[in-house]
Write an enzyme that holds these catalytic residues in place. Sequence first.
Site, PDB file in Angstrom:
ATOM      1  N   ARG A 136      12.819  52.198  45.182  1.00 44.38           N
ATOM      2  CA  ARG A 136      13.150  53.414  44.431  1.00 44.38           C
ATOM      3  C   ARG A 136      12.940  54.691  45.245  1.00 44.38           C
ATOM      4  O   ARG A 136      13.613  55.686  45.018  1.00 44.38           O
ATOM      5  CB  ARG A 136      12.307  53.510  43.156  1.00 44.38           C
ATOM      6  CG  ARG A 136      12.626  52.470  42.119  1.00 44.38           C
ATOM      7  CD  ARG A 136      11.859  52.774  40.827  1.00 44.38           C
ATOM      8  NE  ARG A 136      11.835  51.651  39.920  1.00 44.38           N
ATOM      9  CZ  ARG A 136      12.798  51.330  39.062  1.00 44.38           C
ATOM     10  NH1 ARG A 136      13.884  52.072  39.015  1.00 44.38           N
ATOM     11  NH2 ARG A 136      12.682  50.295  38.262  1.00 44.38           N
ATOM     12  N   VAL A 163      23.058  47.931  45.139  1.00 45.42           N
ATOM     13  CA  VAL A 163      22.554  49.151  45.757  1.00 45.42           C
ATOM     14  C   VAL A 163      21.138  49.469  45.290  1.00 45.42           C
ATOM     15  O   VAL A 163      20.741  49.135  44.174  1.00 45.42           O
ATOM     16  CB  VAL A 163      23.480  50.349  45.473  1.00 45.42           C
ATOM     17  CG1 VAL A 163      24.811  50.187  46.178  1.00 45.42           C
ATOM     18  CG2 VAL A 163      23.693  50.567  43.987  1.00 45.42           C
ATOM     19  N   ASP A 215      27.163  49.474  35.234  1.00 44.31           N
ATOM     20  CA  ASP A 215      28.016  48.405  35.750  1.00 44.31           C
ATOM     21  C   ASP A 215      28.662  47.659  34.590  1.00 44.31           C
ATOM     22  O   ASP A 215      29.782  47.966  34.216  1.00 44.31           O
ATOM     23  CB  ASP A 215      27.309  47.503  36.760  1.00 44.31           C
ATOM     24  CG  ASP A 215      25.958  47.008  36.309  1.00 44.31           C
ATOM     25  OD1 ASP A 215      25.757  46.763  35.108  1.00 44.31           O
ATOM     26  OD2 ASP A 215      25.093  46.838  37.174  1.00 44.31           O
ATOM     27  N   GLU A 245      21.719  58.312  33.096  1.00 39.16           N
ATOM     28  CA  GLU A 245      21.509  56.951  33.582  1.00 39.16           C
ATOM     29  C   GLU A 245      21.741  56.909  35.088  1.00 39.16           C
ATOM     30  O   GLU A 245      22.533  57.697  35.614  1.00 39.16           O
ATOM     31  CB  GLU A 245      22.485  56.016  32.847  1.00 39.16           C
ATOM     32  CG  GLU A 245      22.377  54.566  33.181  1.00 39.16           C
ATOM     33  CD  GLU A 245      21.070  53.898  32.773  1.00 39.16           C
ATOM     34  OE1 GLU A 245      20.048  54.149  33.453  1.00 39.16           O
ATOM     35  OE2 GLU A 245      21.072  53.117  31.821  1.00 39.16           O
ATOM     36  N   ASP A 246      21.064  56.004  35.765  1.00 40.53           N
ATOM     37  CA  ASP A 246      21.240  55.898  37.212  1.00 40.53           C
ATOM     38  C   ASP A 246      22.553  55.213  37.585  1.00 40.53           C
ATOM     39  O   ASP A 246      23.290  55.685  38.428  1.00 40.53           O
ATOM     40  CB  ASP A 246      20.056  55.191  37.877  1.00 40.53           C
ATOM     41  CG  ASP A 246      19.759  53.808  37.297  1.00 40.53           C
ATOM     42  OD1 ASP A 246      20.334  53.432  36.262  1.00 40.53           O
ATOM     43  OD2 ASP A 246      18.911  53.098  37.876  1.00 40.53           O
ATOM     44  N   LYS A 255      30.034  51.586  38.558  1.00 43.74           N
ATOM     45  CA  LYS A 255      30.659  50.379  39.118  1.00 43.74           C
ATOM     46  C   LYS A 255      31.724  49.908  38.139  1.00 43.74           C
ATOM     47  O   LYS A 255      31.501  48.999  37.353  1.00 43.74           O
ATOM     48  CB  LYS A 255      29.632  49.262  39.294  1.00 43.74           C
ATOM     49  CG  LYS A 255      28.767  49.353  40.486  1.00 43.74           C
ATOM     50  CD  LYS A 255      28.010  48.037  40.617  1.00 43.74           C
ATOM     51  CE  LYS A 255      26.885  48.143  41.586  1.00 43.74           C
ATOM     52  NZ  LYS A 255      26.150  46.861  41.666  1.00 43.74           N
ATOM     53  N   GLY A 265      14.958  53.877  36.349  1.00 46.55           N
ATOM     54  CA  GLY A 265      15.952  54.112  37.389  1.00 46.55           C
ATOM     55  C   GLY A 265      16.461  55.523  37.504  1.00 46.55           C
ATOM     56  O   GLY A 265      16.756  56.001  38.596  1.00 46.55           O
ATOM     57  N   ASP A 295      16.265  50.248  41.966  1.00 39.79           N
ATOM     58  CA  ASP A 295      15.353  49.286  42.553  1.00 39.79           C
ATOM     59  C   ASP A 295      15.942  47.887  42.617  1.00 39.79           C
ATOM     60  O   ASP A 295      16.962  47.595  42.008  1.00 39.79           O
ATOM     61  CB  ASP A 295      14.061  49.223  41.731  1.00 39.79           C
ATOM     62  CG  ASP A 295      14.234  48.444  40.437  1.00 39.79           C
ATOM     63  OD1 ASP A 295      13.403  47.561  40.165  1.00 39.79           O
ATOM     64  OD2 ASP A 295      15.187  48.709  39.682  1.00 39.79           O
TER      65      ASP A 295
END
Length: 182
Positions: free
Chosen positions: A168, A156, A106, A102-103, A134, A47, A162
């Site tokens: 992606r 998202v 959450d 990190e992408d 998040k 990600g 993804d």
Amino acid sequence: MEHYVERDIEKVLLSKEEIEKRVMELGEQISQDYQGKDFIAVGILRGSVVFFSDLMRCVKIPMEIDFMAVSSYGQGSSSTGSVQIKYDMQEDIRGKHLLIIEDIIDSGWTLHNLTKLLQGRQPASIEMCCLLNKQDRREVEVPVKYIGFDIPDEFVVGYGLDYAAKYRNYESVGILKRSVYE
């Protein structure tokens, strides 16, 4: 020609331009904070790959890079809470200042468990950088030093994120239509 992803996007949350501007700002801040330090950035695959490659070009100081593949989602849309290391970094991080890239964060479980693992390898420090945060989904607190954007609790995709290994390559971050994943 319409991007294939656009038919499945309910709404664009972050435009390509907004992302580019924020990534540049993060790169400048990281460059200042890690000036003169033995610094390694570790991208969490898959990600973070788009964010990581753009961010590292905005960092203007010497740095090493490495990657890890960590899974906590499988094919679903919510974290399982457990973390699997699928590919481990190759560099020795002992005594180095580690920045995990990190992408999205959450629940926090992935980075919480990963940080515990990496502390045992005796880096000089561990900090985290995420593109998307998040906070409403947080189950365990993780100290994230660099946050690109705080976002609402929506599913998202795009800019490396993804759903079921697709989307992606969308250049923006969009909210995926519920009909796609429910």
